[in-house]
Design a protein around this motif. Structure first.
Motif, short mmCIF file in Angstrom:
data_model
loop_
_atom_site.label_atom_id
_atom_site.label_comp_id
_atom_site.label_asym_id
_atom_site.label_seq_id
_atom_site.Cartn_x
_atom_site.Cartn_y
_atom_site.Cartn_z
N TYR A 126 38.98 40.16 53.22
CA TYR A 126 40.13 40.59 52.42
C TYR A 126 41.30 39.64 52.61
CZ TYR A 126 44.36 43.03 51.08
OH TYR A 126 45.58 43.33 50.52
N TRP A 127 41.63 39.34 53.87
CA TRP A 127 42.79 38.49 54.14
C TRP A 127 42.56 37.06 53.70
CZ3 TRP A 127 47.53 39.93 54.84
CH2 TRP A 127 47.78 41.25 55.25
N GLY A 129 40.81 36.38 51.10
CA GLY A 129 40.81 36.48 49.65
C GLY A 129 42.17 36.59 49.02
N VAL A 130 43.20 36.99 49.78
CA VAL A 130 44.51 37.19 49.16
C VAL A 130 45.11 35.91 48.62
CG1 VAL A 130 45.05 39.23 50.57
CG2 VAL A 130 45.83 36.97 51.33
N SER A 131 44.58 34.76 49.03
CA SER A 131 45.09 33.50 48.51
C SER A 131 44.34 33.04 47.26
CB SER A 131 44.99 32.41 49.59
OG SER A 131 45.76 32.76 50.72
N GLU A 133 43.13 33.78 43.20
CA GLU A 133 43.74 34.38 42.02
C GLU A 133 43.36 35.86 41.98
OE1 GLU A 133 44.67 35.76 38.21
OE2 GLU A 133 42.62 35.69 38.98
N THR A 134 44.37 36.72 41.88
CA THR A 134 44.15 38.14 42.14
C THR A 134 43.34 38.84 41.06
OG1 THR A 134 46.15 38.31 43.47
CG2 THR A 134 45.29 40.35 42.54
N GLU A 135 43.76 38.72 39.79
CA GLU A 135 43.16 39.57 38.76
C GLU A 135 41.72 39.19 38.41
OE1 GLU A 135 46.47 40.99 35.73
OE2 GLU A 135 46.63 38.83 36.11
N GLU A 137 39.71 36.65 40.01
CA GLU A 137 38.84 36.16 41.08
C GLU A 137 38.69 37.21 42.17
OE1 GLU A 137 39.36 31.29 40.76
OE2 GLU A 137 40.30 32.34 42.43
N ARG A 138 39.78 37.49 42.87
CA ARG A 138 39.67 38.36 44.05
C ARG A 138 39.23 39.77 43.67
NH1 ARG A 138 43.28 41.44 47.36
NH2 ARG A 138 45.06 40.92 46.08
N LEU A 139 39.86 40.39 42.66
CA LEU A 139 39.56 41.78 42.33
C LEU A 139 38.23 41.95 41.60
CD1 LEU A 139 43.06 43.23 41.38
CD2 LEU A 139 41.86 43.30 43.57
#
Length: 390
Positions: A126-127, A129-131, A133-135, A137-139
């Motif tokens: 998770y940590w 992944g926060v770097s 792109e949120t919408e 890639e990460r989510l």
């Protein structure tokens, strides 16, 4: 604008440090940096401090700069945290240089710290992944290994490189890291080890990926008017370059290079008045082995599509024409996110002063460090040079 010089640098060992905290690690790195200054320096000589950290685990996200600098004995010194993912402390060093060049500080400290090994694998992902792109890639579940795997696949499709070239980079970096007492994974590996390891995100396997690490690093920067008080053989900041890029890989024009690295490198070379051919060594950002392969081209070490030939030539080996990652790189030395950029500067400082021990590059005079945030959303490049006695 006055010149800036590196007068000292130090780091902790990188690895799993269950008995340490982010405060104790940063304090140790600052102590090492202060002790490395040839003529000596006291903490009260520092006018400004910048701390790079992602804040993995949510530790002291607010006021994390003062939280560590006060603990390290920098009482009353203006301090702040900078976050730029894995490029956090590379940018911290850049800001310290800016403070000195502008005249706002005679001596500035830049450092970084991260504690990453005291949490579950899911929390660590998770940590990390926060770097991303949120919408999109990460989510949607994309990991950084997955992003760099896409880059590797695109590169292999376009050029003649293969996963074996990535494995050869891993073998090289482990051989160098085995000579570095501060390395997290300080052991050698064979090409068979690095080609037959379990898959992480095809075509990347375990040996193509860096570890998550605990650690800290610190760098002292001084202006030209005062540098003579601290050393007769200063390490000059010859050039600095930095750039940003779209955070999401899918938003970019190419998957086979990192534009922010190329732009930052061009700026650094221009400000230093040199070409890549003038370098004696480089510390590049190899969070995954494909990142080092791309860096060879982004930093101008070879033409586009020719990085695999550079690997095959042996030029980037410790005894090659342009040693890359003599420290072991992120792959072997380790990757405590907030400390990585400053740790690269600490390695370059040792190399230019002839203090790198078994991994010393003979007659090193000009070195480059290259620090990337995320999959390329930010990059910063420093060119350092050894000056003759003042």
């Amino acid at each position: 604008m006055r010149d800036a010089y590196i007068i000292g640098a130090g780091q902790t060992s990188f690895g799993a440090m269950p008995g340490e905290s982010y405060r104790s690690l940063f304090t140790e790195a600052v102590d090492h940096a202060l002790e490395s200054v040839p003529a000596g320096i006291d903490a009260d000589a520092v006018d400004e401090a910048v701390v790079g950290s992602l804040g993995v685990g949510g530790r002291q996200i607010g006021l994390s700069g003062p939280a560590v600098t006060e603990h390290a004995g920098l009482h009353g010194v203006p301090s702040a945290r900078i976050e730029n993912a894995c490029a956090a402390s590379g940018y911290a060093v850049r800001q310290a240089i800016q403070a000195v060049r502008s005249g706002m500080a005679d001596v500035a400290l830049a450092g970084g710290v991260e504690v990453m090994t005291d949490m579950s694998g899911d929390a660590a992902k998770y940590w990390l992944g926060v770097s991303g792109e949120t919408e999109w890639e990460r989510l949607t579940g994309t990991t950084f290994a997955g992003v760099y795997a896409q880059m590797a696949s695109a590169y292999f499709d376009r050029y003649e490189a293969t996963p074996e070239h990535l494995s050869r980079i891993a073998v090289k970096n482990h051989a160098n890291g085995a000579k570095n007492p501060n390395a997290h994974l300080g052991f050698e590996c064979s090409l068979e080890d690095a080609t037959s390891a379990p898959a992480v995100a095809d075509p990347l396997n375990l040996y193509h990926c860096c570890p998550t690490s605990d650690g800290a690093a610190a760098v002292l920067v001084a202006g030209e008017e005062v540098v003579g008080e601290y050393t007769d053989e200063p390490i000059r900041v010859a050039g600095v370059g930095a750039a940003s890029e779209r955070v999401g890989l899918f938003q970019r024009d190419t998957y086979t290079g990192i534009d922010s690295s190329a732009v930052a490198a061009a700026e650094a070379y221009d400000s230093a008045g040199i070409d890549p051919e003038d370098l004696d060594f480089a510390e590049v950002h190899d969070c995954f082995a494909i990142a080092e392969l791309l860096a060879y081209e982004d930093l101008g070490f070879c033409e586009r599509g020719a990085a695999h030939e550079l690997v095959e030539s042996g030029a980037t080996e410790l005894d090659g024409a342009l040693p890359v990652n003599a420290s072991g790189g992120l792959k072997s030395k380790g990757h405590p996110i907030g400390a990585t950029g400053a740790g690269q500067i600490a390695e370059a400082y040792k190399q230019l002063r002839g203090e790198a021990g078994d991994r010393q590059i003979p007659d090193a005079e000009v070195g480059l460090t290259h620090n990337v945030g995320g999959s390329g959303g930010a990059a910063v490049v420093h060119v350092l040079e050894r000056e003759v006695a003042r």
